[in-house]
Design a protein around this motif. Sequence first.
Motif, PDB file in Angstrom:
ATOM      1  N   THR A   1       0.844  -1.196   0.000  1.00 45.63           N
ATOM      2  CA  THR A   1       0.000   0.000   0.000  1.00 45.63           C
ATOM      3  C   THR A   1       0.880   1.247   0.000  1.00 45.63           C
ATOM      4  O   THR A   1       1.760   1.385   0.859  1.00 45.63           O
ATOM      5  N   PRO A   2       0.702   2.167  -0.949  1.00 44.14           N
ATOM      6  CA  PRO A   2       1.564   3.363  -1.023  1.00 44.14           C
ATOM      7  C   PRO A   2       1.577   4.163   0.278  1.00 44.14           C
ATOM      8  O   PRO A   2       0.526   4.462   0.849  1.00 44.14           O
ATOM      9  N   GLY A   3       2.750   4.496   0.751  1.00 45.65           N
ATOM     10  CA  GLY A   3       2.909   5.329   1.938  1.00 45.65           C
ATOM     11  C   GLY A   3       2.800   4.603   3.264  1.00 45.65           C
ATOM     12  O   GLY A   3       3.121   5.178   4.309  1.00 45.65           O
ATOM     13  N   LEU A   4       2.371   3.331   3.230  1.00 41.59           N
ATOM     14  CA  LEU A   4       2.118   2.641   4.490  1.00 41.59           C
ATOM     15  C   LEU A   4       3.412   2.305   5.235  1.00 41.59           C
ATOM     16  O   LEU A   4       3.466   2.397   6.466  1.00 41.59           O
ATOM     17  N   THR A   5       4.455   1.922   4.511  1.00 43.90           N
ATOM     18  CA  THR A   5       5.713   1.570   5.169  1.00 43.90           C
ATOM     19  C   THR A   5       6.270   2.756   5.947  1.00 43.90           C
ATOM     20  O   THR A   5       6.708   2.618   7.096  1.00 43.90           O
ATOM     21  N   ARG A   6       6.232   3.938   5.323  1.00 44.49           N
ATOM     22  CA  ARG A   6       6.722   5.131   6.025  1.00 44.49           C
ATOM     23  C   ARG A   6       5.870   5.414   7.258  1.00 44.49           C
ATOM     24  O   ARG A   6       6.403   5.742   8.323  1.00 44.49           O
ATOM     25  N   LEU A   7       4.561   5.247   7.128  1.00 43.71           N
ATOM     26  CA  LEU A   7       3.667   5.500   8.259  1.00 43.71           C
ATOM     27  C   LEU A   7       3.966   4.540   9.403  1.00 43.71           C
ATOM     28  O   LEU A   7       4.056   4.951  10.568  1.00 43.71           O
ATOM     29  N   LEU A   8       4.159   3.272   9.079  1.00 47.25           N
ATOM     30  CA  LEU A   8       4.458   2.270  10.096  1.00 47.25           C
ATOM     31  C   LEU A   8       5.784   2.567  10.801  1.00 47.25           C
ATOM     32  O   LEU A   8       5.877   2.514  12.028  1.00 47.25           O
ATOM     33  N   LEU A   9       6.809   2.885  10.020  1.00 44.36           N
ATOM     34  CA  LEU A   9       8.125   3.130  10.604  1.00 44.36           C
ATOM     35  C   LEU A   9       8.137   4.396  11.452  1.00 44.36           C
ATOM     36  O   LEU A   9       8.724   4.419  12.544  1.00 44.36           O
ATOM     37  N   SER A  10       7.519   5.451  10.960  1.00 47.64           N
ATOM     38  CA  SER A  10       7.545   6.718  11.706  1.00 47.64           C
ATOM     39  C   SER A  10       6.784   6.605  13.022  1.00 47.64           C
ATOM     40  O   SER A  10       7.243   7.098  14.062  1.00 47.64           O
ATOM     41  N   GLN A  11       5.627   5.934  13.011  1.00 45.20           N
ATOM     42  CA  GLN A  11       4.897   5.788  14.266  1.00 45.20           C
ATOM     43  C   GLN A  11       5.628   4.856  15.213  1.00 45.20           C
ATOM     44  O   GLN A  11       5.546   5.002  16.434  1.00 45.20           O
ATOM     45  N   LEU A  12       6.377   3.902  14.652  1.00 44.22           N
ATOM     46  CA  LEU A  12       7.156   2.994  15.493  1.00 44.22           C
ATOM     47  C   LEU A  12       8.250   3.758  16.239  1.00 44.22           C
ATOM     48  O   LEU A  12       8.454   3.558  17.446  1.00 44.22           O
TER      49      LEU A  12
ATOM     50  N   GLY B   1      14.524  12.598  23.863  1.00 43.93           N
ATOM     51  CA  GLY B   1      14.994  13.031  22.547  1.00 43.93           C
ATOM     52  C   GLY B   1      14.366  12.226  21.419  1.00 43.93           C
ATOM     53  O   GLY B   1      13.956  12.789  20.386  1.00 43.93           O
ATOM     54  N   ILE B   2      14.265  10.907  21.594  1.00 50.95           N
ATOM     55  CA  ILE B   2      13.656  10.068  20.552  1.00 50.95           C
ATOM     56  C   ILE B   2      12.178  10.401  20.398  1.00 50.95           C
ATOM     57  O   ILE B   2      11.648  10.434  19.279  1.00 50.95           O
ATOM     58  N   LEU B   3      11.514  10.663  21.524  1.00 47.73           N
ATOM     59  CA  LEU B   3      10.091  11.014  21.465  1.00 47.73           C
ATOM     60  C   LEU B   3       9.869  12.250  20.606  1.00 47.73           C
ATOM     61  O   LEU B   3       8.948  12.291  19.773  1.00 47.73           O
ATOM     62  N   LEU B   4      10.719  13.261  20.786  1.00 49.48           N
ATOM     63  CA  LEU B   4      10.562  14.502  20.033  1.00 49.48           C
ATOM     64  C   LEU B   4      10.878  14.307  18.547  1.00 49.48           C
ATOM     65  O   LEU B   4      10.090  14.696  17.675  1.00 49.48           O
ATOM     66  N   LEU B   5      12.012  13.678  18.240  1.00 50.76           N
ATOM     67  CA  LEU B   5      12.410  13.512  16.841  1.00 50.76           C
ATOM     68  C   LEU B   5      11.497  12.536  16.108  1.00 50.76           C
ATOM     69  O   LEU B   5      11.092  12.777  14.970  1.00 50.76           O
ATOM     70  N   GLY B   6      11.167  11.422  16.765  1.00 49.84           N
ATOM     71  CA  GLY B   6      10.269  10.459  16.136  1.00 49.84           C
ATOM     72  C   GLY B   6       8.877  11.024  15.930  1.00 49.84           C
ATOM     73  O   GLY B   6       8.235  10.765  14.909  1.00 49.84           O
ATOM     74  N   GLY B   7       8.425  11.807  16.908  1.00 48.70           N
ATOM     75  CA  GLY B   7       7.107  12.424  16.769  1.00 48.70           C
ATOM     76  C   GLY B   7       7.046  13.392  15.600  1.00 48.70           C
ATOM     77  O   GLY B   7       6.056  13.441  14.867  1.00 48.70           O
ATOM     78  N   LEU B   8       8.115  14.166  15.406  1.00 49.79           N
ATOM     79  CA  LEU B   8       8.145  15.094  14.276  1.00 49.79           C
ATOM     80  C   LEU B   8       8.120  14.350  12.936  1.00 49.79           C
ATOM     81  O   LEU B   8       7.485  14.795  11.982  1.00 49.79           O
ATOM     82  N   TRP B   9       8.818  13.213  12.870  1.00 47.89           N
ATOM     83  CA  TRP B   9       8.789  12.403  11.646  1.00 47.89           C
ATOM     84  C   TRP B   9       7.376  11.884  11.378  1.00 47.89           C
ATOM     85  O   TRP B   9       6.892  11.913  10.246  1.00 47.89           O
ATOM     86  N   PHE B  10       6.701  11.458  12.431  1.00 47.72           N
ATOM     87  CA  PHE B  10       5.348  10.927  12.258  1.00 47.72           C
ATOM     88  C   PHE B  10       4.372  12.006  11.798  1.00 47.72           C
ATOM     89  O   PHE B  10       3.593  11.785  10.860  1.00 47.72           O
ATOM     90  N   VAL B  11       4.403  13.172  12.428  1.00 43.79           N
ATOM     91  CA  VAL B  11       3.429  14.206  12.057  1.00 43.79           C
ATOM     92  C   VAL B  11       3.696  14.753  10.657  1.00 43.79           C
ATOM     93  O   VAL B  11       2.816  15.352  10.039  1.00 43.79           O
ATOM     94  N   ALA B  12       4.920  14.529  10.126  1.00 45.92           N
ATOM     95  CA  ALA B  12       5.229  14.971   8.764  1.00 45.92           C
ATOM     96  C   ALA B  12       4.632  14.034   7.716  1.00 45.92           C
ATOM     97  O   ALA B  12       4.585  14.392   6.532  1.00 45.92           O
ATOM     98  N   ALA B  13       4.163  12.849   8.121  1.00 45.29           N
ATOM     99  CA  ALA B  13       3.568  11.915   7.163  1.00 45.29           C
ATOM    100  C   ALA B  13       2.315  12.528   6.546  1.00 45.29           C
ATOM    101  O   ALA B  13       1.479  13.082   7.266  1.00 45.29           O
ATOM    102  N   PRO B  14       2.154  12.455   5.220  1.00 45.38           N
ATOM    103  CA  PRO B  14       0.984  13.073   4.564  1.00 45.38           C
ATOM    104  C   PRO B  14      -0.340  12.566   5.119  1.00 45.38           C
ATOM    105  O   PRO B  14      -1.300  13.334   5.225  1.00 45.38           O
TER     106      PRO B  14
END
Length: 404
Positions: A10-21, A174-187
């Motif tokens: 599914t397009p975009g799903l891998t990025r969504l899974l990794l970023s939320q992880l 630190g991981i919470l902040l950086l990982g959270g920013l990656w997740f919220v950037a997901a379209p």
Amino acid sequence: MTNYATVLRTPGLTRLLLSQLVARFPAGMLSLAILMHIEDTYSNFTSAGVVLAALSIGQAVSGPVAGRLMTFWGMRPVLIATMVACSVSLTALALWPPVLWQAAIIAVLAGLTIPPVSPAVRTIYPKVVNAALLSRLFSLDASLQEVIWVIGPVATTAVAFAISPAAGILVAAGILLLGGLWFVAAPEVGKVRIPKSRRRAGAVLRNPVVVLMSIIGALLVGACSAIEAAVVAEFGHERAETGVLLAVFAVGSLVGGLAFGHVPLAPMSLARRMGIVFLGIGLALISTNPIWLGAAFFVSGLGIAPVFSGSFSAVSSSVRFSESAESYGWMATGQLIGAAAGSALAGIANDLAGSLGGFLVSAAFALLGAAVALIWRRSIPDLRGTDIAPRPDTEPMNILNAPS
């Protein structure tokens, strides 16, 4: 694995899974890091249990509230505000002067501002895959989250040994902040809009499935939290066995989730899966030999991810889309109440009876979870061959034609 490969196409799903992880990765570090830091500061597990309980109480309040707020303000504003506030609170917890009541207050604040990544992503899932793939996606999500519990405890123990227990909290912040920013950037986070529910906050608790899944989740997480406290009591934060054994626990869950977490839920499924968790913890009562404990934890872990994936599927199939984020928030609240109770009771039991006390508390939680799933099995939906996507907020309406 072919089932999961289909989902990942599914397009975009891998990025969504990794970023939320990554955004949720601190969950695998915080309890252990705080437990080590507070025990190291006050030289007793009861104080550590109090602070962990305070953190979990804050999270318990936050879950449904944040889920509801996302229906009004949107996902991104709520996620960004909470991730910044939580990172600041965790930093203060690690660096603040060692006064117990202050540590407890800061822990409550950190819990209140934990970013609602789990409710957000599980609300998004039905909008990015079709209904036929949703059960597999929930199973994959529940299985992949065990990576958090495989690497998190090992990383926390390594940081505590190499630097200090407080450093483990700082790394998690630190991981919470950086990982959270990656997740919220997901379209997908910006595209999916949660409709405003027409019912008042808390009305989803009239749904027996939401309540039952929240209770079972609380008892499961309570068992896991007590195990964590028992392992620390037995091996301390200086020895590698602490992180390795908790990682083996999570590896068992990962294997169980990938192997049969996608099997459609039936009324007896959760009782059987909780029974596997109890069986492994029961075996752990026999000996504290690290090899024996590793084997027992692996057996116990086989049931964890399948319980979670089944619970997510049950709730998804039983609520409207507008109520899904709040429902998952209440599930998170249940789990965090379980974490608070498990940590607090195991901390007291550890001080009274050593690690055996913590293991007994864990076994009691798991046994009660299996009993609840068995007694109320008729309230668990049978999802074999059914659509588990949330119900739409609009329903077809019959229109009667006036006689000519």
